[in-house]
Design a protein around this motif. Structure first.
Motif, mmCIF file in Angstrom:
data_model
loop_
_atom_site.group_PDB
_atom_site.id
_atom_site.type_symbol
_atom_site.label_atom_id
_atom_site.label_comp_id
_atom_site.label_asym_id
_atom_site.label_seq_id
_atom_site.Cartn_x
_atom_site.Cartn_y
_atom_site.Cartn_z
ATOM 1 N N GLU A 268 0.862 -1.163 0.000
ATOM 2 C CA GLU A 268 0.000 0.000 0.000
ATOM 3 C C GLU A 268 0.904 1.221 0.000
ATOM 4 O O GLU A 268 1.653 1.446 0.958
ATOM 5 C CB GLU A 268 -0.908 0.008 1.232
ATOM 6 N N ARG A 269 0.867 1.982 -1.073
ATOM 7 C CA ARG A 269 1.801 3.078 -1.235
ATOM 8 C C ARG A 269 1.541 4.176 -0.202
ATOM 9 O O ARG A 269 0.401 4.455 0.161
ATOM 10 C CB ARG A 269 1.712 3.666 -2.645
ATOM 11 N N VAL A 270 2.640 4.803 0.230
ATOM 12 C CA VAL A 270 2.571 5.903 1.191
ATOM 13 C C VAL A 270 2.595 7.213 0.417
ATOM 14 O O VAL A 270 3.492 7.440 -0.402
ATOM 15 C CB VAL A 270 3.751 5.838 2.182
ATOM 16 N N GLU A 271 1.623 8.017 0.651
ATOM 17 C CA GLU A 271 1.575 9.307 -0.046
ATOM 18 C C GLU A 271 2.551 10.285 0.577
ATOM 19 O O GLU A 271 2.647 10.396 1.803
ATOM 20 C CB GLU A 271 0.157 9.886 0.015
ATOM 21 N N ARG A 272 3.293 10.958 -0.271
ATOM 22 C CA ARG A 272 4.267 11.930 0.201
ATOM 23 C C ARG A 272 3.550 13.194 0.690
ATOM 24 O O ARG A 272 2.596 13.663 0.060
ATOM 25 C CB ARG A 272 5.234 12.302 -0.923
ATOM 26 N N PRO A 273 3.999 13.794 1.774
ATOM 27 C CA PRO A 273 3.375 15.045 2.221
ATOM 28 C C PRO A 273 3.699 16.171 1.251
ATOM 29 O O PRO A 273 4.782 16.232 0.675
ATOM 30 C CB PRO A 273 3.996 15.279 3.602
ATOM 31 N N THR A 274 2.723 17.032 1.061
ATOM 32 C CA THR A 274 2.907 18.155 0.147
ATOM 33 C C THR A 274 3.741 19.243 0.808
ATOM 34 O O THR A 274 3.721 19.426 2.031
ATOM 35 C CB THR A 274 1.539 18.720 -0.255
ATOM 36 N N VAL A 275 4.459 19.974 -0.026
ATOM 37 C CA VAL A 275 5.318 21.056 0.449
ATOM 38 C C VAL A 275 4.502 22.333 0.511
ATOM 39 O O VAL A 275 3.666 22.614 -0.361
ATOM 40 C CB VAL A 275 6.540 21.212 -0.475
ATOM 41 N N ASP A 276 4.749 23.127 1.531
ATOM 42 C CA ASP A 276 4.022 24.384 1.706
ATOM 43 C C ASP A 276 4.389 25.358 0.585
ATOM 44 O O ASP A 276 5.549 25.460 0.175
ATOM 45 C CB ASP A 276 4.367 24.973 3.073
ATOM 46 N N VAL A 277 3.356 26.095 0.101
ATOM 47 C CA VAL A 277 3.596 27.066 -0.964
ATOM 48 C C VAL A 277 4.480 28.197 -0.459
ATOM 49 O O VAL A 277 5.348 28.710 -1.181
ATOM 50 C CB VAL A 277 2.257 27.611 -1.502
ATOM 51 N N GLY A 278 4.299 28.584 0.789
ATOM 52 C CA GLY A 278 5.139 29.638 1.342
ATOM 53 C C GLY A 278 6.597 29.256 1.375
ATOM 54 O O GLY A 278 7.483 30.085 1.105
ATOM 55 N N LEU A 279 6.888 27.977 1.720
ATOM 56 C CA LEU A 279 8.273 27.527 1.723
ATOM 57 C C LEU A 279 8.859 27.547 0.312
ATOM 58 O O LEU A 279 10.017 27.948 0.112
ATOM 59 C CB LEU A 279 8.354 26.123 2.325
ATOM 60 N N MET A 280 8.070 27.126 -0.668
ATOM 61 C CA MET A 280 8.566 27.133 -2.046
ATOM 62 C C MET A 280 8.823 28.555 -2.526
ATOM 63 O O MET A 280 9.829 28.824 -3.196
ATOM 64 C CB MET A 280 7.563 26.428 -2.970
ATOM 65 N N LEU A 281 7.947 29.514 -2.165
ATOM 66 C CA LEU A 281 8.185 30.893 -2.567
ATOM 67 C C LEU A 281 9.404 31.470 -1.855
ATOM 68 O O LEU A 281 10.164 32.248 -2.441
ATOM 69 C CB LEU A 281 6.945 31.739 -2.260
ATOM 70 N N ALA A 282 9.602 31.082 -0.575
ATOM 71 C CA ALA A 282 10.786 31.559 0.144
ATOM 72 C C ALA A 282 12.062 31.029 -0.499
ATOM 73 O O ALA A 282 13.062 31.755 -0.657
ATOM 74 C CB ALA A 282 10.697 31.146 1.610
ATOM 75 N N VAL A 283 12.060 29.752 -0.899
ATOM 76 C CA VAL A 283 13.231 29.171 -1.572
ATOM 77 C C VAL A 283 13.443 29.839 -2.923
ATOM 78 O O VAL A 283 14.584 30.127 -3.328
ATOM 79 C CB VAL A 283 13.059 27.650 -1.715
#
Length: 753
Positions: A606-621
């Protein structure tokens, strides 16, 4: 009882009438009033009292629908009749009349007639279209009417513009058409002989001399075999003559006219003059004469000089007996075969073999199947192997090898096809990423984590170290991208070194990169998916091979596996943790590597779904990347977005947005750019105002980010420590597929020995 005379009850012909125009029956010509004629219709196109209108066409189409006009139903259809007329020839000595043949065409669409006279060679008469296409009136007194289809029949006379034509025959279409109309078509008649034409034929026959020889018709042979040539490979041994040597020849036999052409294969031996052809195209006699004949000595015909006088000139005649009898036999296709000799003007040429077209020709015409080549010379001695000097340490091994192969060194060639096939294309990066640790006795280096990337486009490897807090190591680039040699190879040798390939990297493998030992611990989702999709290239990811290995274990180990799986699932849910499943296979020593265990668990997991990355973190990066460059082309991007937005909606497609970002060289990794576009996308459209506002590090600054967050997007790879990609394994399906056991958990306990 009669209906009352009210509107709607009385029959009125004018009720549904739409046309009320009135025809003009009177006119004034030269000041005199006159009546135009009786063919004019009344009001609304109705016939006047006692008026009869003749139809415009003789035949109307019969079929579905009454509104189909004749010009459409009979378009490009005409009746063809053969006819002739007799023309008087006054003041002539050899003829008094002449019979002229012609064809009469009757067009069904408009009852027009055309008369065409076929052209005759040297007739002296202008021929071709005799009467142009038109409607022809009948002879008087019916000259107010025109010819129609019912006036045509065979063996009858027709007067067309005061000239009498006799119809002799018609084609099959005309005969069938008239028969369907109910016309009884007469039989065909013959055309009378033309005295002058017979006289001309006798003159032409008398002008042709009677030859006593048979005519040689070569046109059929030329048309059948034009551009078809038989090719034989020959050998001529000229070593008996002084300064002679063996020569290889190519014999071409032209089937169109039985001629032969021989060309010489130019050898590599210098010092001998070459000619374009060994034998020009001509007929080759079988018996080469000892002495060539003089011009005119050998002829096909013998000419006799009967007499010659000054007053009457010379008189010649052809001798029908042909006493010279000089006839040479020439080579034909039946005389040529593999293994035979050909006499080329005294030179013995041996036919050694032929091409495929020649084989098929002889196989179909003469039934020959044996085309074994002749061995006319000793086989070439094998070339001695070229010894390559050992590598001297200057440059790369490929550069040193190329410098030994040619006088002018060229750069080593790369596999361009592989590069185009395995290069980055969209979201498909063709890069295999593995998480690894360093195998060393130094306690400070044991906890260092690395990411090993293998690029499928050129088999290169790069190593990055993941930064860890309070470890004392900065992290970052550990090994520059390049090809890595396998350990245990001699450096200065003649053979090329072996490099790591994609098949050498898998989870659980130990690789030595520049004397540093690394153990591969995990891989990202793209690596697992790519290796499973290309299982024929990666044996460690082939589920079929893994299941075959598990099936081949002894029966007692299979019983232990079933017993362990049943005891590990007391709730009878059919699912056990992956760590228990891995410990079972590793403890039983089934011969499976860590990667194979992972692939087997993934196929029944049963595959484990990866947690999504926060949009704020992506904009900060993303803002951190733009600050470091620095990038100040955001106003230019805004103008480009506005220019592409023709309807001023504030939205663009994902493809257009990505194209503009690439055009202005936005310094963001593809992974990060793709994630941002997917988050700002509403269907297939992106609000580019919000996208630019999030990237603006001057107007909307974001808080600083950690180095590991920046490195995570920079490496385009994602590993989550402590969370394996496989969490639970469905052992019920595993037992059913591997050992052929039922998946019912209630029956598993009964099968335990």
């Amino acid at each position: 009882m009669a209906l009352p005379f009210l509107p709607g009850n009385s029959p009125n012909k004018q009720l549904w009438k739409e046309s009320f125009h009135k025809s003009q029956h009177f006119a004034v010509s030269d000041g005199v009033p006159m009546f135009l004629g009786l063919e004019k219709l009344g009001i609304g196109g109705e016939l006047l009292y006692g008026q009869k209108i003749k139809p415009n066409f003789s035949v109307y189409p019969k079929g579905q629908g009454s509104d189909l006009p004749a010009w459409l139903a009979f378009d490009k259809q005409a009746l063809c009749f053969d006819a002739y007329f007799q023309e008087a020839v006054p003041e002539a000595q050899t003829e008094t009349y002449r019979i002229r043949k012609c064809k009469i065409y009757f067009y069904l669409e408009d009852d027009t007639i055309q008369v065409v006279e076929p052209e005759c060679k040297n007739s002296g008469i202008p021929q071709g279209i005799f009467i142009r296409r038109q409607r022809i009136p009948l002879p008087p007194p019916d000259d107010d009417q025109f010819y129609n289809i019912f006036h045509f029949n065979i063996n009858q006379q027709m007067v067309l513009h005061s000239r009498t034509f006799t119809v002799t025959d018609c084609d099959s279409f005309s005969r069938n058409f008239l028969t369907r109309l109910g016309v009884s078509v007469n039989d065909s008649i013959s055309v009378p002989d033309d005295p002058y034409s017979n006289f001309r034929e006798q003159i032409e026959k008398s002008m042709k001399p009677l030859r006593p020889y048979e005519r040689r018709d070569t046109l059929k042979q030329f048309l059948d075999y034009d551009c078809k040539v038989l090719r034989f490979f020959c050998f001529w041994d000229d070593t008996e003559n002084m300064f002679g040597d063996p020569r290889e020849l190519v014999l071409h036999y032209y089937l169109a006219d039985d001629t032969i052409e021989i060309r010489e294969v130019i050898s590599e031996i210098p010092g001998r003059g070459t000619v374009p052809k060994f034998l020009h195209r001509s007929k080759l006699p079988k018996l080469g004469p000892a002495q060539l004949k003089q011009p005119g000595e050998v002829t096909d015909r013998t000419v006799l000089n009967v007499f010659a006088s000054a007053s009457q000139g010379k008189r010649f005649i052809l001798d029908s007996l042909n006493p010279s009898g000089v006839q040479n036999e020439f080579y034909k296709d039946c005389d040529l075969a593999v293994g035979r000799e050909v006499n080329v003007w005294g030179r013995r040429v041996l036919i050694t073999h032929c091409d495929d077209f020649t084989k098929e020709y002889y196989r179909s015409k003469y039934g020959i199947e044996d085309f074994t080549p002749m061995q006319y010379k000793a086989p070439k001695a094998p070339k001695p192997p070229r010894m390559v000097p050992p590598y001297n340490g200057f440059g790369s091994e490929e550069d040193s090898l190329v410098s030994c192969q040619s006088l002018l060194p060229q750069p080593p060639k790369k596999d361009f096809c592989k590069f185009m096939e395995k290069d980055r294309y969209g979201l498909d990066s063709h890069v295999l990423n593995f998480q690894a640790k360093m195998l060393t006795r130094d306690p400070l280096d044991r906890d260092r984590m690395f990411i090993i990337s293998f690029y499928l486009s050129d088999d290169s490897i790069s190593v990055f170290e993941r930064p860890q807090r309070n470890s004392g190591w900065l992290g970052g680039k550990f090994l520059e991208r390049g090809r890595v040699k396998k350990p245990g190879q001699e450096r200065f040798k003649s053979e090329m070194s072996k490099y790591f390939t994609a098949q050498d990297l898998y989870v659980g493998a130990t690789v030595c990169i520049n004397n540093w030992n690394f153990q591969l611990l995990d891989a990202d989702e793209y690596t697992f998916s790519y290796m499973e999709q290309h299982a024929e290239e990666f044996p460690k990811a082939n589920v079929g091979n893994i299941i075959s290995k598990v099936r081949s274990i002894p029966e007692e180990k299979q019983s232990e596996i079933r017993k362990f799986l049943t005891l590990s699932d007391p709730g009878k849910a059919g699912v056990i943790p992956y760590e228990s499943f891995r410990g079972l296979l590793v403890g039983l020593d089934c011969g499976l590597s860590e990667h194979e265990v992972l692939v087997l668990g993934r196929s029944f997991s049963e595959r484990v779904e990866r947690p999504t990355v926060d949009v704020g973190l992506m904009l900060a990066v993303a803002q951190d990347f733009l600050k470091k460059k620095p990038f100040d082309e955001l106003p230019a991007m805004a103008r480009a977005f506005t220019h592409q937005d023709r309807h001023k909606t504030g939205r663009l497609s994902t493809k257009q947005t990505r194209t503009i970002c690439k055009a202005v060289h936005l310094p963001l990794p593809d992974k990060l750019l793709g994630e941002l576009l997917s988050r700002f996308a509403d269907g297939d459209n992106i609000d580019y105002h919000a996208f630019l506002a999030g990237l603006s590090w001057l107007e909307n600054p974001s808080p600083p980010v950690k180095p590991e967050d920046t490195l995570k997007f920079d490496l385009n790879v994602k590993f989550d420590a402590g969370e394996p990609s496989v969490k639970n394994v469905n052992y019920s399906s595993l037992l059913n597929d591997v050992f052929g056991r039922p998946s019912n958990n209630a029956d598993l306990t009964t099968t335990i020995p």
